[in-house]
Scaffold this active site. Structure first.
Site, PDB file in Angstrom:
ATOM      1  N   CYS A  25      33.905  36.135  34.610  1.00  0.00           N
ATOM      2  CA  CYS A  25      33.001  36.041  33.629  1.00  0.00           C
ATOM      3  C   CYS A  25      31.554  35.880  34.231  1.00  0.00           C
ATOM      4  CB  CYS A  25      33.123  34.414  33.343  1.00  0.00           C
ATOM      5  SG  CYS A  25      31.596  33.481  32.344  1.00  0.00           S
ATOM      6  N   HIS A  52      42.709  32.798  35.320  1.00  0.00           N
ATOM      7  CA  HIS A  52      42.516  33.790  36.481  1.00  0.00           C
ATOM      8  C   HIS A  52      43.251  33.702  37.623  1.00  0.00           C
ATOM      9  CE1 HIS A  52      38.722  35.548  33.977  1.00  0.00           C
ATOM     10  NE2 HIS A  52      39.277  34.529  33.368  1.00  0.00           N
ATOM     11  N   ARG A  74      38.535  42.602  26.132  1.00  0.00           N
ATOM     12  CA  ARG A  74      37.229  41.639  25.994  1.00  0.00           C
ATOM     13  C   ARG A  74      36.996  41.125  27.479  1.00  0.00           C
ATOM     14  NH1 ARG A  74      35.496  36.629  27.421  1.00  0.00           N
ATOM     15  NH2 ARG A  74      37.485  35.793  27.122  1.00  0.00           N
ATOM     16  N   ASP A  75      37.889  40.196  27.797  1.00  0.00           N
ATOM     17  CA  ASP A  75      37.590  39.517  29.230  1.00  0.00           C
ATOM     18  C   ASP A  75      37.571  40.725  30.498  1.00  0.00           C
ATOM     19  OD1 ASP A  75      37.542  38.006  31.514  1.00  0.00           O
ATOM     20  OD2 ASP A  75      38.584  36.458  30.666  1.00  0.00           O
ATOM     21  N   HIS A 122      44.765  30.217  30.028  1.00  0.00           N
ATOM     22  CA  HIS A 122      44.043  31.538  30.376  1.00  0.00           C
ATOM     23  C   HIS A 122      43.876  31.404  31.727  1.00  0.00           C
ATOM     24  CE1 HIS A 122      41.181  34.749  29.323  1.00  0.00           C
ATOM     25  NE2 HIS A 122      40.522  34.232  30.533  1.00  0.00           N
TER      26      HIS A 122
END
Length: 293
Positions: free
Chosen positions: A235, A203, A11-12, A201
């Site tokens: 994103c 980054h 997904r990400d 989560h």
């Protein structure tokens, strides 16, 4: 101590790549993750395919994932329409997401925080059989608004709690938040709502994500983390967002620190190689999508 890792490559990891990876290749990566011992992975987001064409096959990917005992496949939704699509596709574990930043919410979800939360709450209430958990984007730093006030973050956390959601993931979407800033915000939220379950989560803009992981474990007892094969991710609606913490780096870091993950490092390296290969050999979005008329 056992640490739980959710790999979010499918997904990400793919949503910010300028390629369209086939459903079959996504399923193959999912199988490689299962082979490596991953018990939880985020495989799709039910969002507008015109805005995020990399996720246009969300239903097919979810349906194609290998059946494996003890493995959970999660999906993401930003609004009520996405929740309904995910449920119709057979999703059992759905992450509902909003931003802690008003500006990022408008860019990412097309509506303000209050409106986004109300939309999600109305739809969540329709599906008591689904396991919903929450994700809060830009929980610590926003590309448009800067540092997020922990008191404001807490209000968003409590809005999800009011929906009956007790499992929350807080995201450093840009990957630039210093470890102590993250800890300060987390401490504020956890002291106010200690009964909720939290995950991170992260980054990884400045190579500081592993330090944040270790500090979160040692200081706050958080043991649940998202990561992505090869450090892929970002994103599309957060300028400057960096890739996720790499799953393989996180696993080695946790193992070296004496934590168990249940993940085989050699097979995980095979999954990383496959992920990089499918991205490298997938067609660019401009070539994969039909020409607009």
């Amino acid at each position: 101590m056992r640490a739980q890792i959710t790999d979010v490559f499918l997904r990400d990891g793919l949503q910010d790549e300028d390629v369209i990876v086939s459903t079959a290749d996504k399923v193959a990566v999912g199988q490689a993750l299962v082979n490596a011992g991953l018990s939880r992975m985020e495989v799709a987001s039910f969002v507008n395919p015109k805005k995020v064409p990399q996720m246009a096959d969300a239903a097919e990917v979810l349906a194609g994932m290998p059946t494996a005992s003890g493995v959970t496949y999660t999906s993401l939704a930003l609004n009520g329409r996405g929740i309904a699509r995910a449920v119709a596709a057979g999703a059992t574990d759905i992450q509902v997401v909003t931003s802690a930043s008003q500006a990022h919410s408008s860019a990412n979800a097309g509506q303000g925080i209050k409106e986004a939360l109300a939309d999600l709450a109305a739809e969540v209430a329709q599906y008591p059989q689904i396991h919903f958990f929450a994700g809060i984007s830009t929980a610590f730093t926003c590309p448009f608004e800067g540092e997020i006030d922990p008191a404001h973050l807490l209000r968003v956390v409590r809005a999800f709690k009011d929906m009956g959601i007790t499992d929350l993931g807080l995201a450093d979407t840009l990957g630039t938040s210093p470890t102590e800033q993250v800890m300060g915000s987390l401490d504020h939220v956890i002291q106010a709502e200690p009964e909720l379950t939290y995950s991170l989560h992260l980054h990884n803009a400045h190579g500081q994500a592993l330090k944040t992981v270790s500090t979160a474990i040692d200081r706050l007892g958080i043991t649940r983390f998202d990561s992505a094969l090869g450090g892929f991710g970002g994103c599309p609606y957060a300028p400057g967002a960096h890739g996720n913490i790499a799953t393989e780096e996180l696993v080695r870091h946790l193992h070296a620190s004496g934590h168990d993950t249940g993940i085989d490092e050699i097979r995980l390296d095979e999954a990383v190689a496959l992920a990089r290969d499918v991205v490298a050999h997938s067609p660019a979005i401009s070539a994969a999508l039909p020409a607009s008329r």
